[in-house]
Design an enzyme around this catalytic site. Structure first.
Site, PDB file in Angstrom:
ATOM      1  N   CYS A  73      -5.429   2.473  10.166  1.00 32.77           N
ATOM      2  CA  CYS A  73      -5.946   3.840  10.341  1.00 32.77           C
ATOM      3  C   CYS A  73      -7.471   3.818  10.455  1.00 32.77           C
ATOM      4  O   CYS A  73      -8.147   4.792  10.183  1.00 32.77           O
ATOM      5  CB  CYS A  73      -5.492   4.743   9.195  1.00 32.77           C
ATOM      6  N   PHE A  94       0.859  -1.189   0.000  1.00 35.18           N
ATOM      7  CA  PHE A  94       0.000   0.000   0.000  1.00 35.18           C
ATOM      8  C   PHE A  94       0.898   1.243   0.000  1.00 35.18           C
ATOM      9  O   PHE A  94       0.812   2.095   0.873  1.00 35.18           O
ATOM     10  CB  PHE A  94      -0.927   0.031   1.221  1.00 35.18           C
ATOM     11  N   ASP A 109       0.600  -0.679   5.256  1.00 32.62           N
ATOM     12  CA  ASP A 109      -0.090   0.574   5.618  1.00 32.62           C
ATOM     13  C   ASP A 109      -1.368   0.702   4.791  1.00 32.62           C
ATOM     14  O   ASP A 109      -1.471   1.555   3.914  1.00 32.62           O
ATOM     15  CB  ASP A 109       0.848   1.765   5.363  1.00 32.62           C
TER      16      ASP A 109
HETATM   17  N1  SAH Z   1       1.933   4.337   3.045  1.00 30.74           N
HETATM   18  C1  SAH Z   1       1.437   5.433   2.246  1.00 30.74           C
HETATM   19  C2  SAH Z   1      -0.036   5.670   2.425  1.00 30.74           C
HETATM   20  C3  SAH Z   1      -0.915   4.481   2.084  1.00 30.74           C
HETATM   21  S1  SAH Z   1      -2.545   4.907   1.696  1.00 30.74           S
HETATM   22  C4  SAH Z   1       2.261   6.692   2.559  1.00 30.74           C
HETATM   23  O1  SAH Z   1       3.066   6.679   3.501  1.00 30.74           O
HETATM   24  O2  SAH Z   1       2.102   7.680   1.850  1.00 30.74           O
HETATM   25  C5  SAH Z   1      -3.241   3.415   1.139  1.00 30.74           C
HETATM   26  C6  SAH Z   1      -2.895   3.013  -0.286  1.00 30.74           C
HETATM   27  O3  SAH Z   1      -3.424   1.714  -0.513  1.00 30.74           O
HETATM   28  C7  SAH Z   1      -3.456   3.878  -1.392  1.00 30.74           C
HETATM   29  O4  SAH Z   1      -2.417   4.327  -2.210  1.00 30.74           O
HETATM   30  C8  SAH Z   1      -4.383   2.949  -2.212  1.00 30.74           C
HETATM   31  O5  SAH Z   1      -4.279   3.163  -3.613  1.00 30.74           O
HETATM   32  C9  SAH Z   1      -3.839   1.606  -1.859  1.00 30.74           C
HETATM   33  N2  SAH Z   1      -4.765   0.466  -1.897  1.00 30.74           N
HETATM   34  C10 SAH Z   1      -6.028   0.395  -1.411  1.00 30.74           C
HETATM   35  N3  SAH Z   1      -6.501  -0.867  -1.479  1.00 30.74           N
HETATM   36  C11 SAH Z   1      -5.504  -1.614  -2.035  1.00 30.74           C
HETATM   37  C12 SAH Z   1      -5.356  -3.005  -2.359  1.00 30.74           C
HETATM   38  N4  SAH Z   1      -6.332  -3.875  -2.081  1.00 30.74           N
HETATM   39  N5  SAH Z   1      -4.199  -3.406  -2.880  1.00 30.74           N
HETATM   40  C13 SAH Z   1      -3.201  -2.543  -3.141  1.00 30.74           C
HETATM   41  N6  SAH Z   1      -3.267  -1.234  -2.827  1.00 30.74           N
HETATM   42  C14 SAH Z   1      -4.410  -0.777  -2.290  1.00 30.74           C
END
Ligand code: SAH
Length: 395
Positions: A339, A227, A299
């Site tokens: 979160c 993520f 995350d």
């Molecule tokens: N760690 C990042 C914030 C993560 S936000 C930082 O420090 O900036 C969560 C992310 O998860 C988003 O970019 C979203 O596109 C992604 N996401 C949501 N569901 C997902 C899934 N099932 N598989 C992969 N990515 C996913």
């Protein structure tokens, strides 16, 4: 002034200074307040409790502005609250030039439904309550005057707007912002924040200190960043000489910006692997391929906004954490976050413990994570403590 009178006993949470009045707690409304109007909140016996903003369309029928009967809710009130929130940050955070900081964090700064983030010389504001919507001009003027920002941008497009019966508003409020990408600095790294199209107001500021901390653990390690969004953890692990970093996200746009971040920080592109995939599926694939890592970051987005959805969310957290434990080499580290406001720190720890057990991992907790201090949590408002994380080491 219009009044809302609570049912017997329902004044208890307000006496503990919790700032929300749920619709079910109201016995009757005196007068005919409209959404955003200031009302007096009183107990069944007529005792004054608080001044708040009314919203008949929301489950949260009133959000408290202040606990004193003689406070005037007017432009000056908002200016003072904005100034106080900014002053607290100045004392807490040594903002580097071009630094990014959350200036206002809703209820915990006494401004329910208002977020304001500073990205260098640009400020992004997000309104998600009828009260702040009503006082938009006063809030805008205060932010404009006190932040001296080059541009003030509005990103009132959170999902909760619908629940509050409010319209989306996106665009420049003051100054100019073209293109809507702002460069920021964070603990020595440079990032571009797309304030028009990025998630939330553009960037996950709450993870600032955790990225710094986790980055420092990465030297010589094979890292899996799940993520990854625009690669902020990726950049911090590479800055600290990670051996390799595989970054996963389902968003192609986010991955593209993540790659640009690696380039603009002058880091080793050849140590990077970019994977556009669903993390749930990818972790299984990596397991089946027999891949192993020394540091895994999880995350994910909010699985449970409220406690009503906590059970389903718990299954999601268990799944990814279990798989992550299986992908770690002995001595490997897992930095795992949630979160979800609906999942408490205690529940999250139990879920991760269950995941380690089922994965057959001998894991111990060596650290705990929270949101950075520019995301304060009013002690009377536990809902404010949404971000929690654990650092685990497997034996
Ligand atoms: N760690 C990042 C914030 C993560 S936000 C930082 O420090 O900036 C969560 C992310 O998860 C988003 O970019 C979203 O596109 C992604 N996401 C949501 N569901 C997902 C899934 N099932 N598989 C992969 N990515 C996913």
């Amino acid at each position: 002034m219009d009044k809302i009178i609570l049912k017997p006993g329902r004044e208890k949470s307000l006496l503990r200074r919790h700032p929300w009045v749920f619709s079910g707690a109201i016995a009757r409304v005196d007068g005919s307040p409209r959404a955003g109007d200031t009302v007096r909140i009183v107990a069944q016996d007529g005792r004054f409790l608080a001044l708040g903003a009314y919203n008949p369309k929301s489950q949260i029928s009133a959000r408290v502005w202040d606990w004193h009967v003689d406070t005037h809710i007017e432009a000056g009130f908002f200016r003072k609250r904005v100034a106080a929130a900014m002053q607290m940050r100045e004392a807490l955070i040594d903002t580097e030039a071009g630094g990014a900081v959350r200036l206002i964090h809703g209820e915990s700064d006494g401004l329910p439904g208002l977020i304001a983030d500073r990205y260098g010389d640009v400020v992004v504001m997000q309104i998600s309550s009828a009260g702040c919507h009503r006082w938009r001009d006063a809030i805008t003027a205060a932010l404009d005057e006190l932040t001296v920002a080059r541009a003030l941008y509005e990103r009132s497009d959170a999902d909760v707007l619908e629940l509050e019966g409010l319209e989306r508003r996106i665009g420049v409020l003051r100054g100019t912002l073209e293109p809507p990408q702002v460069e920021i600095r964070e603990n020595g790294a440079r990032f571009k924040v797309d304030v028009a199209r990025g998630h939330k107001t553009g960037f996950y500021l709450d993870q600032r200190d955790n990225r710094h901390f986790v980055g420092k653990l990465a030297a010589g390690r094979d890292v899996l960043n799940c993520f990854c969004y625009t690669g902020a953890f990726t950049v911090h692990t590479l800055m600290n000489d990670a051996k390799s970093v595989a970054s996963v996200d389902s968003s192609a746009d986010a991955l593209q910006l993540a790659q640009e971040h690696v380039r603009m920080n002058g880091l080793h592109e050849n140590r990077c692997e970019w994977i556009e995939a669903d993390v749930f599926q990818l972790l299984r694939k990596l397991r089946d391929q027999g891949r192993q890592f020394d540091l895994i970051i999880l995350d994910p987005p909010k699985f449970a906004p409220t406690s009503a959805t906590a059970e389903r969310a718990a299954r999601g957290y268990k799944d990814i954490n279990l798989l992550a434990f299986k992908l770690l080499r002995p001595g490997g580290l897992l930095a795992t976050f949630s979160c979800s406001g609906g999942v408490s720190a205690d529940l999250f720890r139990k879920i991760v413990a269950g995941a380690a057990l089922d994965a057959g991992a001998d894991a111990r907790m060596i650290g705990q994570f929270h949101a950075a201090p520019d995301h304060p949590v009013a002690l009377a408002f536990p809902e404010g403590e949404y971000l929690k994380g654990l650092l685990c080491r497997v034996g």
